[in-house]
Write an enzyme that holds these catalytic residues in place. Sequence first.
Site, PDB file in Angstrom:
ATOM      1  N   MET A  30       0.851  -1.192   0.000  1.00 38.63           N
ATOM      2  CA  MET A  30       0.000   0.000   0.000  1.00 38.63           C
ATOM      3  C   MET A  30       0.890   1.247   0.000  1.00 38.63           C
ATOM      4  O   MET A  30       0.453   2.336   0.377  1.00 38.63           O
ATOM      5  CB  MET A  30      -0.934  -0.017   1.213  1.00 38.63           C
ATOM      6  N   GLY A  31       2.151   1.078  -0.414  1.00 37.81           N
ATOM      7  CA  GLY A  31       3.043   2.217  -0.540  1.00 37.81           C
ATOM      8  C   GLY A  31       3.625   2.687   0.780  1.00 37.81           C
ATOM      9  O   GLY A  31       3.603   1.972   1.770  1.00 37.81           O
ATOM     10  N   HIS A  37       9.389  -3.431   3.239  1.00 40.21           N
ATOM     11  CA  HIS A  37       9.026  -3.628   1.831  1.00 40.21           C
ATOM     12  C   HIS A  37      10.278  -3.885   0.981  1.00 40.21           C
ATOM     13  O   HIS A  37      10.266  -4.720   0.067  1.00 40.21           O
ATOM     14  CB  HIS A  37       8.326  -2.386   1.275  1.00 40.21           C
ATOM     15  N   MET A 148       5.977 -11.300   7.446  1.00 39.42           N
ATOM     16  CA  MET A 148       5.403 -12.046   8.573  1.00 39.42           C
ATOM     17  C   MET A 148       4.940 -11.136   9.711  1.00 39.42           C
ATOM     18  O   MET A 148       4.389 -11.618  10.683  1.00 39.42           O
ATOM     19  CB  MET A 148       6.411 -13.080   9.095  1.00 39.42           C
ATOM     20  N   ASP A 150       2.534  -9.205   9.442  1.00 35.22           N
ATOM     21  CA  ASP A 150       1.100  -9.479   9.335  1.00 35.22           C
ATOM     22  C   ASP A 150       0.914 -10.979   9.149  1.00 35.22           C
ATOM     23  O   ASP A 150       0.506 -11.442   8.081  1.00 35.22           O
ATOM     24  CB  ASP A 150       0.494  -8.722   8.141  1.00 35.22           C
ATOM     25  N   SER A 186       4.546   1.261   8.352  1.00 37.00           N
ATOM     26  CA  SER A 186       4.227   2.616   7.872  1.00 37.00           C
ATOM     27  C   SER A 186       3.522   3.407   8.964  1.00 37.00           C
ATOM     28  O   SER A 186       3.548   4.625   8.987  1.00 37.00           O
ATOM     29  CB  SER A 186       3.320   2.537   6.647  1.00 37.00           C
TER      30      SER A 186
HETATM   31  O1  PAF Z   1      -0.127  -5.764   3.514  1.00 38.85           O
HETATM   32  C1  PAF Z   1      -0.561  -4.859   2.778  1.00 38.85           C
HETATM   33  O2  PAF Z   1       0.086  -3.837   2.565  1.00 38.85           O
HETATM   34  C2  PAF Z   1      -1.942  -5.028   2.151  1.00 38.85           C
HETATM   35  O3  PAF Z   1      -2.813  -5.684   2.999  1.00 38.85           O
HETATM   36  C3  PAF Z   1      -1.895  -5.720   0.772  1.00 38.85           C
HETATM   37  C4  PAF Z   1      -1.365  -7.144   0.896  1.00 38.85           C
HETATM   38  C5  PAF Z   1      -0.993  -4.945  -0.167  1.00 38.85           C
HETATM   39  C6  PAF Z   1      -3.292  -5.787   0.171  1.00 38.85           C
HETATM   40  O4  PAF Z   1      -3.820  -4.516  -0.017  1.00 38.85           O
END
Ligand code: PAF
Length: 281
Positions: A30-31, A37, A148, A150, A186
């Site tokens: 989601m940026g 990331h 991980m 999440d 984030s």
């Molecule tokens: O983990 C995230 O950033 C979001 O839940 C995802 C996997 C990009 C789905 O929108």
Amino acid sequence: MKKVETKNELINEMMRFKQQNKSIGFVPTMGFLHEGHLTLIEEAKKDNQIVILSIFVNPLQFGPTEDFDSYPRDKKRDEELALKAGVDLIFSPSVEEMYPTEPSYTVNVRDRVNVLCGKSREGHFNGVATVLTKLFNLIRPNKAYFGMKDAQQVAVIEGLISEFHFPIEIVPVATIREEDGLAKSSRNVYLNELERHQASALYRSLLKARDDINNGERNIDQIKKQVQQMIMKETTGKIDYVEVLSYPELKEMKVIKGKFILAVAVKFTNARLIDNITMEV
Ligand code: PAF
């Protein structure tokens, strides 16, 4: 690095890669990219010839009182970081591009969702599963990379991939942490100075529990109590949950046995932090 914003452009680019027989690694985000990331991208680059990054703040996975509007966004910085990290293509669609109309079809996740974050975020994982189904269909990657941090999301996506027969391998990647142990997120920017200082107690409480389990503790209530006490003593945050569940099934257990997750969620003034460890005994 190619940047595309529409489904048609993406489909064309993907066809080109497929014709060249390239293996595709996909990192959905989601940026507001952080080191977590960048590690997913790094892992994807190791395993694949092409790395696709999606940046889309998905409204479907935010509840009515959640932070969709204020979710941090910085497209220019994200693009610079992605370029440096060696991403081949960024897909950053608008909400209208992904959902031209109110969605008539959504994915309904029934398993692994009524616990942990799913309990207090009704519909959240339906939104995640719906957007990923769309993205998987557009990109058709060989492998998809998820952090991980999440862990419940990883468990749900594993179920989604398996039940919908997506020919995609899910690659779970270990949580990236700040020097003091706080899991990178984030949302950490929402913590005030005092809370940021306190927030490392979440991971410390998990590590203490891990030591206790390695030293033979098997009583779930005892483990949960100690984690709760440490978080209450060392932070001003309000505990949302401290849970021990089997992993990835996310079922309750009577004693600690097999593969399991110890997960915590704590609400601070403007941020709700989550963290977890998975173990096998
Ligand atoms: O983990 C995230 O950033 C979001 O839940 C995802 C996997 C990009 C789905 O929108």
